[in-house]
Design a protein around this motif. Structure first.
Motif, short mmCIF file in Angstrom:
data_model
loop_
_atom_site.label_atom_id
_atom_site.label_comp_id
_atom_site.label_asym_id
_atom_site.label_seq_id
_atom_site.Cartn_x
_atom_site.Cartn_y
_atom_site.Cartn_z
N GLY A 166 25.76 45.19 34.62
CA GLY A 166 27.12 45.40 33.65
C GLY A 166 28.17 45.78 34.55
O GLY A 166 29.54 44.99 34.71
N MET A 167 27.55 45.91 36.09
CA MET A 167 29.22 46.29 37.09
C MET A 167 29.85 44.94 37.77
O MET A 167 30.18 44.53 38.25
CB MET A 167 28.68 47.00 38.15
N GLU A 168 28.34 44.08 37.83
CA GLU A 168 28.93 42.78 38.31
C GLU A 168 29.87 42.17 37.40
O GLU A 168 30.66 41.18 37.66
CB GLU A 168 27.66 42.31 38.78
N VAL A 169 29.46 42.75 35.96
CA VAL A 169 29.98 41.31 34.78
C VAL A 169 31.80 41.70 34.55
O VAL A 169 32.06 41.25 34.92
CB VAL A 169 29.26 41.32 33.83
N LEU A 170 31.03 43.30 34.78
CA LEU A 170 32.50 43.40 34.55
C LEU A 170 33.58 43.38 36.13
O LEU A 170 35.15 43.22 36.05
CB LEU A 170 33.04 45.20 34.71
N ASP A 171 33.35 43.92 37.19
CA ASP A 171 33.61 43.86 38.43
C ASP A 171 33.94 41.58 38.00
O ASP A 171 36.05 41.11 38.56
CB ASP A 171 33.26 43.06 39.81
N ALA A 172 32.99 40.96 37.52
CA ALA A 172 33.98 39.36 37.44
C ALA A 172 35.18 39.05 35.79
O ALA A 172 35.97 38.34 36.22
CB ALA A 172 32.41 38.35 37.24
N ILE A 173 35.02 40.08 35.12
CA ILE A 173 35.47 39.72 34.32
C ILE A 173 37.11 40.26 34.78
O ILE A 173 38.17 39.85 34.12
CB ILE A 173 35.00 40.87 33.13
N LEU A 174 36.97 41.07 35.89
CA LEU A 174 38.43 41.90 36.28
C LEU A 174 39.18 40.72 37.28
O LEU A 174 39.83 40.48 36.91
CB LEU A 174 38.33 43.24 37.48
N GLU A 175 37.98 40.18 38.43
CA GLU A 175 38.70 39.01 38.87
C GLU A 175 38.79 38.24 38.29
O GLU A 175 40.60 37.22 38.19
CB GLU A 175 37.36 39.05 39.48
N ARG A 176 38.67 37.23 36.60
CA ARG A 176 38.95 36.39 35.87
C ARG A 176 40.67 37.27 36.04
O ARG A 176 41.34 35.81 35.07
CB ARG A 176 38.31 36.22 35.37
N GLY A 177 40.06 38.38 35.16
CA GLY A 177 41.83 38.79 34.37
C GLY A 177 43.12 38.89 35.13
O GLY A 177 43.74 38.19 34.39
N ARG A 178 42.53 38.93 36.13
CA ARG A 178 43.78 38.97 37.55
C ARG A 178 44.33 37.34 37.76
O ARG A 178 45.99 37.37 37.84
CB ARG A 178 43.68 39.33 39.07
#
Length: 334
Positions: free
Chosen positions: A279-291
């Motif tokens: 879940g943390m890896e997916v969350l980090d990817a969401i944040l990276e894309r979100g920026r």
């Protein structure tokens, strides 16, 4: 990728597991069907090892291996569980059951029926760290009742999230992350069997790229072979340097914002189960894309949601449920 996945086409036997210590322990348990906890990081081969053990220990593994991923239950609705072809036979005429009772009933029925061949069958419970404590208590009772005819294999990234009565009934087998050398030893016979041109530097690059995740290494090798026609250092660098989660994450966010929550959750399942992310890896990817995707208040809201979800994942049990909550909130905000 339309071709069969190499992770499935080249599922290992026990003798082909790269970790010698785990290979020896599992080999000794073929003729002595102990309950086992296979514990280790994502992509270390826990599920593949459990399946290899079942194939070695059963004359009819297709019939006597029951495989249940925790996401099959705890992230699904009653209707989704009832309509799953693997479980619907257990739930005919039981639509008035609560979800809790449905899950307990399927687990009990799966463990109780007689093996097709031999003296025992195997029940594989995958990603068990996401099982709530009350369901673990029910599982403990099922293990007690059916220990003579059912071997329980439990895979988990976080064995400490299993209750002590379950841990005490299982022998722990640690599936450590394989070394780069061990990953290369797995990749080489696969690419030879596929007739793909390669060199040692190319395989070593793929192994290093995967960072100890064997599943990711095999898929990366296949991606390189398909896209470049060979696995050399330059080919792997060119292909894998462009490989990322942007497309999947963008599509998942598009679906969430459009209110297509079922599609967004399907992509999330692919990332958590097929890609082996946590879940943390997916969350980090969401944040990276979100920026790259959002600005101002919208980006600040994403970070606030992500902080709440990160806290929930540390305290909670199911990465899928918590990241799904973030996607639902994004849809609501949109």
């Amino acid at each position: 990728m339309d071709a069969p996945l190499w992770t499935e086409a080249y599922a290992p036997t026990l003798d082909e597991l790269p970790q010698a210590d785990a290979r020896e322990m599992l080999g000794e348990s073929v003729d002595e069907p102990l309950n086992l906890i296979l514990q280790g990081p994502p992509g270390s081969g826990k599920t593949a090892a459990a399946r290899a053990l079942a194939r070695a220990g059963h004359d009819r593994p297709d019939s006597d291996l029951i495989e249940i991923n925790v996401a099959d239950f705890f992230g699904r609705t009653k209707t989704e569980i009832k309509n799953d072809p693997r479980f619907e036979g257990f739930l005919v005429g039981r639509s008035d059951m609560s979800k809790r009772d449905m899950i307990n009933h399927v687990l009990k029925e799966s463990a109780s029926y007689a093996p097709v061949a031999g003296e025992h069958k195997t029940l594989l419970l995958d990603n068990a760290e996401a099982v709530r404590e009350d369901f673990q208590q029910a599982l403990r009772r099922i293990m007690e009742q059916h220990h003579r005819t059912t071997r329980f294999l439990i895979t988990t990234r976080q064995p400490t999230k299993l209750i002590p009565p379950i841990r005490s009934r299982c022998f722990p087998v640690t599936m450590r992350a394989p070394t780069s050398e061990e990953i290369v030893s797995v990749l080489e016979p696969i690419v030879r069997a596929e007739g793909v041109e390669y060199d040692e530097d190319g395989l070593e690059f793929v192994a290093g790229y995967a960072g100890g995740n064997l599943r990711e290494a095999i898929l990366a090798a296949q991606t390189t072979a398909v896209d470049a026609g060979e696995i050399t250092m330059s080919a792997a660098y060119e292909v894998l340097g462009e490989v990322g989660l942007d497309e999947e994450i963008s599509g998942m966010l598009d679906d969430a914002e459009a209110g297509e929550f079922t599609d967004a959750r399907k992509t999330l399942d692919d990332l958590l189960v097929d890609e082996g992310l946590d879940g943390m890896e997916v969350l980090d990817a969401i944040l990276e894309r979100g920026r790259k995707r959002y600005q101002g208040e919208r980006l600040a809201e994403l970070h606030r949601l992500a902080a709440d979800i990160e806290f929930d994942m540390q305290a909670g049990t199911s990465d899928r449920i918590h990241v799904s909550h973030l996607l639902a909130e994004l849809g609501r905000e949109a």
